[in-house]
Write an enzyme that holds these catalytic residues in place. Structure first.
Site, PDB file in Angstrom:
ATOM      1  N   SER A 290       0.843  -1.188   0.000  1.00 47.68           N
ATOM      2  CA  SER A 290       0.000   0.000   0.000  1.00 47.68           C
ATOM      3  C   SER A 290       0.877   1.236   0.000  1.00 47.68           C
ATOM      4  O   SER A 290       2.017   1.210   0.453  1.00 47.68           O
ATOM      5  CB  SER A 290      -0.907   0.020   1.237  1.00 47.68           C
ATOM      6  OG  SER A 290      -0.150   0.218   2.413  1.00 47.68           O
ATOM      7  N   LYS A 291       0.326   2.328  -0.515  1.00 49.52           N
ATOM      8  CA  LYS A 291       1.104   3.558  -0.637  1.00 49.52           C
ATOM      9  C   LYS A 291       1.432   4.167   0.722  1.00 49.52           C
ATOM     10  O   LYS A 291       2.275   5.053   0.805  1.00 49.52           O
ATOM     11  CB  LYS A 291       0.367   4.572  -1.506  1.00 49.52           C
ATOM     12  CG  LYS A 291      -0.966   5.048  -0.948  1.00 49.52           C
ATOM     13  CD  LYS A 291      -1.635   6.011  -1.937  1.00 49.52           C
ATOM     14  CE  LYS A 291      -2.957   6.542  -1.410  1.00 49.52           C
ATOM     15  NZ  LYS A 291      -3.611   7.445  -2.368  1.00 49.52           N
ATOM     16  N   ARG A 292       0.787   3.714   1.788  1.00 46.33           N
ATOM     17  CA  ARG A 292       1.109   4.239   3.121  1.00 46.33           C
ATOM     18  C   ARG A 292       2.453   3.719   3.623  1.00 46.33           C
ATOM     19  O   ARG A 292       3.065   4.311   4.500  1.00 46.33           O
ATOM     20  CB  ARG A 292       0.000   3.881   4.121  1.00 46.33           C
ATOM     21  CG  ARG A 292      -1.355   4.440   3.744  1.00 46.33           C
ATOM     22  CD  ARG A 292      -2.330   4.362   4.903  1.00 46.33           C
ATOM     23  NE  ARG A 292      -3.674   4.705   4.489  1.00 46.33           N
ATOM     24  CZ  ARG A 292      -4.111   5.926   4.252  1.00 46.33           C
ATOM     25  NH1 ARG A 292      -3.280   6.934   4.375  1.00 46.33           N
ATOM     26  NH2 ARG A 292      -5.352   6.158   3.876  1.00 46.33           N
TER      27      ARG A 292
END
Length: 533
Positions: A290-292
């Site tokens: 995920s981009k987090r």
């Protein structure tokens, strides 16, 4: 229902036999076209143009392309733009250009055409209308007039009673006369699919063997929304059938949706394609990529100066390996050696350190000095980027040796940052974190990446946070340049682009100690409470 299940199982078993025979023939005679004579292999990737081009999309596209081309088949690109409120032409263009940059070309698609077009779902509305009428006529689908309030109340009740959430079939009991009357009166409705409540759906996955999912776990999926547009599940099945897709190779998050899709194939009386669910890409901590936690946009890797051949090579190593164990291989070599049975179901780890190592290997082994110079110059100082940088630094330059230091923030990736660099007389550390996190979210929401838009967005955010613009911009100067004072931070953000800006803001938040899940939730509530000019 028992006879229907038996027919489906028999058909799926036959599908597996055909596929297995095709693999044996291809392996024995080393002749991919032999398989195409039996039944042409056709695979597809169907991204939604609603955001950044994701490395997960490239990963699935790569395996679809290799599977089809290794057997003389075709690979199709289709744009799933049924979500008209979020789909954008820019996002579609980003998807096409990023896949093409990686060398993942398609045989049919929205830009190159083909005999099964159009290849954008937004251009296939008449097709969906015709096919939904078939399901309504044979009783496989029904109109649902339930209000959002009733559905919300139903969900709350099901959750309180710890029952499976989903539609309860309330409108299934309506007579045709009642349906016609309510439609004629202009009452809003959706079209749902009927789903059996007993027994299991069983299907064969090319990697996982037989999969069984209880029908009681499958919701009565909406097929046509109240605005007349199809949902993904309905359009996906109709398009796959009409485009002759023989194998659906997709991420494992779609396993639980497969019963809905198989049921639709059965309702239409169509032969279903073979399904293969690939393992999901994982962060180093084994969580879903995920981009987090990891940069997920293909544009990020392009902006950071990774080589496309190294990135596509690395994606090819995600759960798959060459027969000879080679770690460095071309797309052509991967296609020539491709065997989907070599895919491992263990979640492949997307490790940036391993990608760095592989990219460096390409640079050292495949580039002569003159090639390196040309490639670096085209990445760091392409004409359009140089034209944007020069006006920013000219007024500060006394001699050419000054240029490197001044331009460094604009031709670098992530910068080394420490919490001490963000110390400010007017801003507490928690306030600095708020500025950084809110700026990240605000910039991610911009549809137009121009100076005026960026400036207006950040000025509006500063006003909403009741901060003086000078104080507000301080953390952004540090995040973007590593210094409290530097080149115009607005111009720097514009030149760097969203992907590098986003990475630097996240790096700055990490340098400040990060944001906990509890803090993040509170910040999201505050951010969504802002009103923008």
């Amino acid at each position: 229902m028992t006879d229907r299940k038996s027919r489906r199982r028999a058909r799926q078993s036959a599908d597996v036999v055909i596929w297995a025979l095709s693999r044996i023939i291809g392996a024995r005679f080393h002749c991919a076209p032999c398989i195409a004579i039996m039944t042409q292999i056709r695979t597809r990737i169907a991204p939604s143009p609603t955001g950044d081009p994701h490395v997960g999309t490239a990963y699935i596209a790569l395996f679809n392309r290799c599977f089809a081309h290794s057997q003389g088949g075709k690979f199709i690109l289709r744009i799933e733009d049924t979500d008209q409120s979020r789909s954008t032409a820019q996002s579609e263009q980003d998807i096409l250009s990023s896949l093409r940059w990686l060398g993942i070309e398609w045989d049919e698609g929205p830009d190159c055409g083909g005999e099964y077009g159009p290849y954008r779902q937004s251009q296939r509305s008449d097709i969906y209308r015709q096919h939904i009428e078939t399901l309504l006529a044979n009783g496989s689908a029904f109109r649902c007039f339930c209000s959002s309030e009733r559905l919300d109340a139903l969900r709350r009740q099901q959750m309180q009673e710890k029952r499976q959430t989903g539609y309860d079939g309330h409108c299934l009991s309506l007579t045709q006369a009642e349906v016609d009357s309510r439609v004629g009166a202009g009452e809003e409705s959706v079209v749902r699919m009927a789903v059996p409540r007993e027994g299991d759906c069983r299907f064969n996955d090319l990697l996982r063997g037989e999969v069984a999912i209880a029908w009681s776990q499958i919701d009565m999926q909406i097929l046509i929304k109240s605005d007349g547009l199809p949902t993904y599940h309905f359009a996906n099945v109709v398009d796959d059938h009409l485009m002759g897709i023989s194998h659906v190779i997709r991420g494992e998050e779609w396993i639980n949706s497969t019963p809905k899709h198989l049921l639709l194939y059965e309702y239409f009386g169509w032969e279903a394609p073979r399904f293969c669910h690939m393992p999901l890409l994982r962060n180093p901590d084994k969580s879903k990529l995920s981009k987090r936690k990891n940069p997920t946009s293909i544009n990020y890797y392009r902006s950071m100066g990774y080589l496309p051949q190294a990135l596509v090579n690395y994606l090819g190593m995600m759960g798959w390996s060459m027969p000879d164990g080679a770690e460095k291989f071309t797309l052509t070599q991967m296609t020539r050696s491709f065997d989907i049975s070599r895919v491992s179901l263990g979640g492949p780890i997307f490790d940036l350190a391993k990608l760095d190592w592989l990219n460096g290997k390409y640079l050292r082994e495949d580039f002569a000095a003159e090639d390196f110079i040309a490639a670096y110059a085209s990445w760091a100082f392409p004409p359009d980027k140089l034209a944007a940088i020069v006006p920013l630094i000219m007024q500060r330059v006394d001699k050419f040796s000054d240029v490197a230091e001044l331009a460094k923030p604009l031709v670098s990736g992530e910068l080394p940052l420490e919490a001490g660099a963000f110390e400010h007389k007017q801003l507490a550390p928690s306030e600095v974190q708020r500025v950084l996190q809110f700026s990240l979210w605000r910039l991610e929401s911009l549809a137009d990446w121009q100076r005026d838009s960026i400036e207006a967005a950040l000025q509006g955010l500063a006003a909403a946070m009741e901060l003086k613009i000078r104080d507000f911009l301080f953390p952004l100067f540090v995040a973007m340049s590593g210094k409290p004072v530097s080149l115009s931070v607005i111009e720097a953000i514009r030149i760097l682009g969203l992907d590098i800006t986003r990475a630097r803001l996240r790096s700055a938040l990490s340098a400040m100690g990060g944001v906990s899940k509890k803090q993040l939730k509170l910040l999201q509530q505050e951010f969504h409470g802002f009103s923008w000019p």
